[in-house]
Design a protein around this motif. Structure first.
Motif, short mmCIF file in Angstrom:
data_model
loop_
_atom_site.label_atom_id
_atom_site.label_comp_id
_atom_site.label_asym_id
_atom_site.label_seq_id
_atom_site.Cartn_x
_atom_site.Cartn_y
_atom_site.Cartn_z
N THR A 131 70.33 -90.63 -120.73
CA THR A 131 70.17 -89.44 -121.56
C THR A 131 69.88 -88.20 -120.72
O THR A 131 69.69 -88.29 -119.50
CB THR A 131 69.03 -89.64 -122.56
OG1 THR A 131 67.81 -89.83 -121.81
CG2 THR A 131 69.27 -90.87 -123.44
N ARG A 132 69.80 -87.06 -121.40
CA ARG A 132 69.46 -85.81 -120.71
C ARG A 132 68.05 -85.89 -120.11
O ARG A 132 67.81 -85.40 -119.00
CB ARG A 132 69.57 -84.61 -121.66
CG ARG A 132 71.01 -84.22 -121.97
CD ARG A 132 71.09 -82.89 -122.69
NE ARG A 132 72.48 -82.48 -122.81
CZ ARG A 132 73.25 -82.78 -123.85
NH1 ARG A 132 72.76 -83.48 -124.87
NH2 ARG A 132 74.50 -82.38 -123.89
N SER A 133 67.11 -86.50 -120.83
CA SER A 133 65.74 -86.63 -120.30
C SER A 133 65.73 -87.53 -119.06
O SER A 133 65.00 -87.26 -118.10
CB SER A 133 64.79 -87.18 -121.36
OG SER A 133 65.25 -88.43 -121.85
N ILE A 137 64.53 -86.67 -115.11
CA ILE A 137 63.69 -87.56 -114.30
C ILE A 137 64.33 -87.78 -112.93
O ILE A 137 63.67 -87.72 -111.89
CB ILE A 137 63.46 -88.91 -115.02
CG1 ILE A 137 62.56 -88.70 -116.25
CG2 ILE A 137 62.84 -89.95 -114.07
CD1 ILE A 137 62.47 -89.90 -117.17
N PHE A 138 65.66 -88.00 -112.91
CA PHE A 138 66.39 -88.16 -111.64
C PHE A 138 66.23 -86.91 -110.77
O PHE A 138 65.99 -87.01 -109.56
CB PHE A 138 67.88 -88.41 -111.89
CG PHE A 138 68.21 -89.82 -112.30
CD1 PHE A 138 67.65 -90.90 -111.66
CD2 PHE A 138 69.12 -90.05 -113.33
CE1 PHE A 138 67.97 -92.20 -112.04
CE2 PHE A 138 69.44 -91.34 -113.72
CZ PHE A 138 68.87 -92.42 -113.07
N LEU A 139 66.37 -85.73 -111.37
CA LEU A 139 66.26 -84.48 -110.61
C LEU A 139 64.84 -84.27 -110.08
O LEU A 139 64.67 -83.72 -108.99
CB LEU A 139 66.71 -83.30 -111.46
CG LEU A 139 68.21 -83.24 -111.80
CD1 LEU A 139 68.53 -81.97 -112.58
CD2 LEU A 139 69.08 -83.29 -110.53
N LEU A 140 63.83 -84.72 -110.83
CA LEU A 140 62.45 -84.63 -110.34
C LEU A 140 62.25 -85.54 -109.12
O LEU A 140 61.61 -85.15 -108.14
CB LEU A 140 61.46 -85.02 -111.45
CG LEU A 140 61.22 -83.97 -112.54
CD1 LEU A 140 60.39 -84.56 -113.68
CD2 LEU A 140 60.52 -82.74 -111.97
N PHE A 253 70.81 -86.76 -107.72
CA PHE A 253 71.34 -85.43 -108.04
C PHE A 253 72.61 -85.49 -108.88
O PHE A 253 72.69 -84.87 -109.94
CB PHE A 253 71.61 -84.62 -106.76
CG PHE A 253 72.13 -83.23 -107.06
CD1 PHE A 253 71.26 -82.22 -107.43
CD2 PHE A 253 73.49 -82.95 -107.00
CE1 PHE A 253 71.73 -80.94 -107.73
CE2 PHE A 253 73.97 -81.68 -107.29
CZ PHE A 253 73.08 -80.68 -107.66
N VAL A 254 73.60 -86.26 -108.41
CA VAL A 254 74.90 -86.29 -109.11
C VAL A 254 74.77 -86.89 -110.50
O VAL A 254 75.21 -86.30 -111.49
CB VAL A 254 75.98 -87.02 -108.28
CG1 VAL A 254 77.30 -87.05 -109.03
CG2 VAL A 254 76.17 -86.37 -106.92
N LEU A 255 74.14 -88.08 -110.60
CA LEU A 255 73.95 -88.69 -111.92
C LEU A 255 72.99 -87.88 -112.78
O LEU A 255 73.17 -87.77 -113.99
CB LEU A 255 73.44 -90.12 -111.79
CG LEU A 255 74.49 -91.23 -111.80
CD1 LEU A 255 73.81 -92.59 -111.80
CD2 LEU A 255 75.45 -91.12 -112.96
N GLY A 256 71.97 -87.29 -112.14
CA GLY A 256 71.04 -86.44 -112.86
C GLY A 256 71.74 -85.26 -113.50
O GLY A 256 71.60 -85.00 -114.71
N ALA A 257 72.55 -84.55 -112.69
CA ALA A 257 73.29 -83.38 -113.20
C ALA A 257 74.32 -83.80 -114.24
O ALA A 257 74.48 -83.13 -115.28
CB ALA A 257 73.97 -82.66 -112.03
N SER A 259 74.33 -86.44 -116.30
CA SER A 259 73.74 -86.86 -117.57
C SER A 259 73.10 -85.70 -118.33
O SER A 259 72.98 -85.74 -119.55
CB SER A 259 72.72 -87.99 -117.36
OG SER A 259 71.74 -87.61 -116.43
N ILE A 260 72.67 -84.66 -117.62
CA ILE A 260 72.16 -83.45 -118.28
C ILE A 260 73.31 -82.72 -118.98
O ILE A 260 73.17 -82.22 -120.09
CB ILE A 260 71.43 -82.53 -117.28
CG1 ILE A 260 70.08 -83.14 -116.91
CG2 ILE A 260 71.23 -81.12 -117.87
CD1 ILE A 260 69.39 -82.45 -115.75
N ILE A 261 74.48 -82.71 -118.33
CA ILE A 261 75.67 -82.08 -118.93
C ILE A 261 76.08 -82.83 -120.19
O ILE A 261 76.33 -82.24 -121.24
CB ILE A 261 76.84 -82.06 -117.92
CG1 ILE A 261 76.54 -81.06 -116.79
CG2 ILE A 261 78.17 -81.70 -118.59
CD1 ILE A 261 77.43 -81.20 -115.58
N SER A 262 76.14 -84.17 -120.07
CA SER A 262 76.53 -85.01 -121.21
C SER A 262 75.93 -86.40 -121.05
O SER A 262 76.16 -87.04 -120.01
CB SER A 262 78.06 -85.10 -121.29
OG SER A 262 78.45 -85.99 -122.30
N PRO A 263 75.12 -86.89 -122.02
CA PRO A 263 74.56 -88.25 -121.91
C PRO A 263 75.65 -89.28 -121.65
O PRO A 263 76.74 -89.21 -122.23
CB PRO A 263 73.92 -88.46 -123.29
CG PRO A 263 73.58 -87.09 -123.75
CD PRO A 263 74.70 -86.21 -123.26
#
Length: 317
Positions: A131-133, A137-140, A253-257, A259-263
Motif C-alpha cells: 500500500t501507499r503507507s 515505510i520503505f522510504l523512511l 526507494f524504487v518499490l517505495g516510490a 507503491s506510493i504512486i499506485s498500491p
C-alpha cells in the motif's frame, strides 16, 4: 535493425561502465572516502536507474506484476550472476562494516518487503497489497540508510584528511566522465531491454516470462557490466558496494516510490521468489564471512544458482 540496435546498446553499456567506474573511483579519492561508499551510493543509484524507470512507469500504468517482478528478479540476478561473475574474475574483498551493517541492512529490507506484502497471512482477510503507507515505510528505511552512509563518509574524510590526491585527478574531468558513463549505461540498458523484448515476443515468449527474464536481466545489465568492469580493474569494493547498494535502493526507494504512486497487488507466485531472494542474501552474508572475501569457488556456486533459478521460473511459467 533490431539486432543492430541490440549490439549498439551492449557497446554503450560496456563503454559507459568503463567510464563510470573510472570516474566514480577517482571521485572517491577526491572526496577522501572509501570506494565501498561510492559503490553503495553514486554507482548503485546510477546503475539502478533502469529498474526505477521500468517499475515507476509500470506502477503508473497499473501493472503491479511488472513493477514488483522487475525488482525481485533484478535483486536475485544481482545476488547470483552479478556477484558470481565479478568474484570469478577477481575475488571480492569484503570489509568488516559491509558484513556487520550493509549486507544485514539488505536482508532487513528483504524481510520488511515480505512482511509488508503478507496482509492475508497476518490479518486473515483482504488482499495482499503493498500500500501507499507501506511505500512511506520503505522510504523512511531508505532515509535511515542514507543517514548511515553520510555519517560513515564524514568520519572517513576526517580520518583520511592527510592523504594526498594525485595532481592529475581533477574534479571537472571525473564528474564529466562519470556523467557520460552513466548516460551510456542508461541509454545502452534501455536499448538492450527494448530490442531484446521485441526479439523475445517475435520468438513467441509469454509476457510473464519476458518480465521475469528479459526485463529483470535487462534492467540489471548496468550492475552486471559495472561490477565486472570494477572487478577487472581490481576495484572490488566498488563491485560489491554496487550490488549491495542497488538491492537496497531497489527495494526501499524504487518499490517505495512505485507503491506510493499506485498500491501494488501481489501475485501469489511472487512469494517463492521473495524467499529465494532472502535465502540468497543470507548465503552472500555467509560467503562474505569466510576470510572476508568472496572467492572464485563461491562465485561459481552463485552463478550456478541463478541458472537453476532461471530454469525453475521458465518451467513454472
Amino acid at each position: 535493425m533490431t539486432y543492430i540496435l541490440l549490439i549498439i546498446g551492449f557497446a554503450l553499456l560496456i563503454k559507459g561502465a568503463d567510464f563510470f567506474v573510472d570516474g566514480a573511483s577517482n571521485i572517491a579519492r577526491l572526496l577522501r572516502v572509501p570506494s565501498i561508499l561510492i559503490g553503495l551510493t553514486i554507482v548503485a543509484f546510477g546503475t539502478s536507474s533502469p529498474e526505477a524507470t521500468v517499475s515507476i512507469i509500470a506502477a503508473l500504468e497499473g501493472n503491479a506484476d511488472v513493477s514488483l517482478g522487475n525488482i525481485v528478479g533484478s535483486n536475485i540476478f544481482n545476488l547470483t550472476l552479478v556477484v558470481g561473475l565479478a568474484a570469478f574474475i577477481y575475488p571480492l574483498k569484503v570489509q568488516t562494516e559491509t558484513i556487520r551493517k550493509e549486507i544485514p541492512f539488505t536482508l532487513l529490507a528483504s524481510v520488511a518487503l515480505l512482511i509488508l506484502m503478507s496482509d492475508v497471512a497476518l490479518v486473515g482477510f483482504g488482499d495482499n497489497l503493498i500500500t501507499r503507507s507501506d511505500g512511506f515505510i520503505f522510504l523512511l528505511f531508505f532515509a535511515v540508510f542514507m543517514y548511515y552512509v553520510i555519517e560513515v563518509a564524514l568520519k572517513s574524510r576526517h580520518s583520511s584528511s592527510d592523504e594526498s590526491v594525485p595532481r592529475n585527478v581533477k574534479w571537472g574531468k571525473n564528474v564529466l566522465i562519470t556523467v557520460i558513463g552513466l548516460a551510456g549505461i542508461i541509454i545502452g540498458g534501455d536499448m538492450v531491454v527494448t530490442n531484446a523484448t521485441e526479439i523475445a515476443y517475435a520468438l513467441g515468449m509469454s509476457e510473464a516470462l519476458v518480465g521475469l527474464t528479459i526485463i529483470a536481466i535487462g534492467t540489471s545489465l548496468p550492475e552486471l557490466v559495472t561490477s565486472i568492469t570494477a572487478a577487472l580493474k581490481k576495484e572490488s569494493e566498488i563491485a560489491l558496494g554496487n550490488i549491495v547498494g542497488s538491492n537496497i535502493f531497489n527495494i526501499l526507494f524504487v518499490l517505495g516510490a512505485s507503491s506510493i504512486i499506485s498500491p501494488l497487488a501481489v501475485n501469489t507466485k511472487m512469494y517463492i521468489d521473495i524467499y529465494v531472494m532472502i535465502i540468497l542474501t543470507v548465503v552472500l552474508l555467509i560467503f562474505s564471512r569466510t576470510n572476508y572475501r568472496i572467492g572464485k569457488r563461491e562465485g561459481m556456486l552463485l552463478a550456478i544458482a541463478y541458472i537453476i533459478y532461471l530454469v525453475y521460473i521458465i518451467i513454472r511459467n
